[in-house]
Design a protein around this motif. Structure first.
Motif, PDB file in Angstrom:
ATOM      1  N   ASN A 176       0.855  -1.194   0.000  1.00 50.34           N
ATOM      2  CA  ASN A 176       0.000   0.000   0.000  1.00 50.34           C
ATOM      3  C   ASN A 176       0.885   1.236   0.000  1.00 50.34           C
ATOM      4  O   ASN A 176       1.479   1.572   1.026  1.00 50.34           O
ATOM      5  N   ASP A 178       0.183   4.471  -0.255  1.00 50.85           N
ATOM      6  CA  ASP A 178      -0.261   5.604   0.550  1.00 50.85           C
ATOM      7  C   ASP A 178      -0.008   5.375   2.041  1.00 50.85           C
ATOM      8  O   ASP A 178       0.443   6.285   2.744  1.00 50.85           O
ATOM      9  N   VAL A 179      -0.297   4.180   2.513  1.00 49.58           N
ATOM     10  CA  VAL A 179      -0.046   3.874   3.924  1.00 49.58           C
ATOM     11  C   VAL A 179       1.450   3.910   4.215  1.00 49.58           C
ATOM     12  O   VAL A 179       1.882   4.394   5.271  1.00 49.58           O
ATOM     13  N   ALA A 181       3.639   5.785   2.811  1.00 47.64           N
ATOM     14  CA  ALA A 181       4.028   7.192   2.916  1.00 47.64           C
ATOM     15  C   ALA A 181       3.598   7.780   4.257  1.00 47.64           C
ATOM     16  O   ALA A 181       4.320   8.590   4.852  1.00 47.64           O
ATOM     17  N   MET A 182       2.447   7.365   4.776  1.00 50.59           N
ATOM     18  CA  MET A 182       1.944   7.890   6.041  1.00 50.59           C
ATOM     19  C   MET A 182       2.821   7.491   7.221  1.00 50.59           C
ATOM     20  O   MET A 182       2.927   8.232   8.199  1.00 50.59           O
ATOM     21  N   VAL A 183       3.470   6.342   7.140  1.00 46.66           N
ATOM     22  CA  VAL A 183       4.315   5.888   8.255  1.00 46.66           C
ATOM     23  C   VAL A 183       5.764   6.312   8.090  1.00 46.66           C
ATOM     24  O   VAL A 183       6.637   5.853   8.831  1.00 46.66           O
ATOM     25  N   GLY A 184       6.033   7.176   7.129  1.00 44.75           N
ATOM     26  CA  GLY A 184       7.361   7.766   7.011  1.00 44.75           C
ATOM     27  C   GLY A 184       8.268   7.172   5.954  1.00 44.75           C
ATOM     28  O   GLY A 184       9.432   7.574   5.841  1.00 44.75           O
ATOM     29  N   ARG A 186       9.852   6.876   2.445  1.00 40.51           N
ATOM     30  CA  ARG A 186      10.019   7.804   1.328  1.00 40.51           C
ATOM     31  C   ARG A 186       9.712   7.087   0.012  1.00 40.51           C
ATOM     32  O   ARG A 186      10.610   6.628  -0.704  1.00 40.51           O
TER      33      ARG A 186
END
Length: 285
Positions: A176, A178-179, A181-184, A186
């Motif tokens: 995933n 998007d997920v 990216a949300m947890v840091g 890159r």
């Protein structure tokens, strides 16, 4: 089929399967992690084979030393392609990406024909153009060397993806984006590296092709079909299953070539591609 003929065909199929796994690895990586159907993969493979041929036959670089040079050059080319093309289409519908990669494939093929013409070429260094004998079984040294290089590369990539933090981040991005990216993670930087690595792996497949088989710029579509078959059978992003699928395709081609007239080999392989698409869309794993 005699026992000696069976063992010879088995050896030929296994060595050929390693070559086919090298063809498909980059396609599997890009499709499995980035979700991009890179139909330009085979054109990149052939372009790398031509550059490799030029370095070996034209410049005089040792064939084994030229491999990392070609791979590194195409890694850099992959970063350029990602920045100029892939970045613009990664959020677009699959049909748009497919058309863009198709155009890229045609452009690469055209450049290859303009520079190198349509002549068939091969790389045959004297110290690899021999055959090792094991009783009645003969194995070409070039195929043994390319199989060994492929296995080392597959093993190293498997360890990287499964045993390192960067590999875990790449696998998380594949699940995933998007997920991740949300947890840091890159994802932008990793996406560049993954596409560049896929391009470099295609280049490695091109050097392997040049060492073991004749090739010409316009026949890359044949190898694209082989690569897609291996990816479909082996599943996406799995080095182990890519190797197993490559070995399976190599064995099928080798035994069909012995048991049936040669013209049936392509028919059987393309039939396998259709059956794999219809019956097992997710591959083995």
């Amino acid at each position: 089929m005699s026992l000696n003929q069976f063992m010879q065909t088995l050896a030929n199929g296994l060595l050929l399967g390693c070559v086919y796994a090298a063809f498909a690895l980059g396609l599997s990586l890009v499709l499995g992690i980035l979700g991009l159907v890179n139909v330009a993969h085979s054109a990149i493979l052939i372009l790398a084979a031509l550059v490799y041929w030029q370095l070996v036959n034209g410049v005089g670089i040792d064939p084994l030393l030229a491999i990392p040079l070609v791979v590194a050059a195409f890694f850099l080319a992959g970063t350029a392609l990602e920045s100029t093309i892939v970045r613009r289409i990664e959020r677009e519908p699959n049909t748009t990406a497919l058309l863009v990669f198709f155009g890229t494939m045609v452009a690469i093929e055209s450049i290859a024909v303009l520079v190198w013409t349509t002549d068939t070429r091969t790389v045959r260094p004297a110290y690899l153009d021999t055959v090792w004998r094991f009783g009645q079984i003969g194995v070409p040294v070039s195929r043994v060397v390319t199989a060994a290089l492929t296995l080392v590369l597959l093993g190293g990539l498997h360890v990287f993806l499964t045993r390192t933090l960067t590999g875990a981040a790449i696998r998380g991005m594949a699940q995933n984006r998007d997920v991740a990216a949300m947890v840091g993670i890159r994802v932008r930087r990793l996406g560049i590296w993954v596409f560049a690595a896929g391009t470099a792996l295609a280049a490695f497949g091109g050097t392997v092709l040049a060492l073991v088989l004749p090739f010409s710029p316009q026949e890359h579509v044949r190898w694209l079909a082989w690569a897609f078959l291996i990816v479909i059978v082996g599943g996406l992003g799995s080095t182990r299953n890519t190797l197993l699928a490559g070995l399976l395709v190599g064995l099928v081609e080798a035994f069909v070539g012995v048991l049936l007239p040669f013209q049936y080999v392509y028919f059987v392989v393309y039939t396998l591609l259709v059956v794999a698409l219809l019956a097992r869309r997710e591959g083995l794993g």
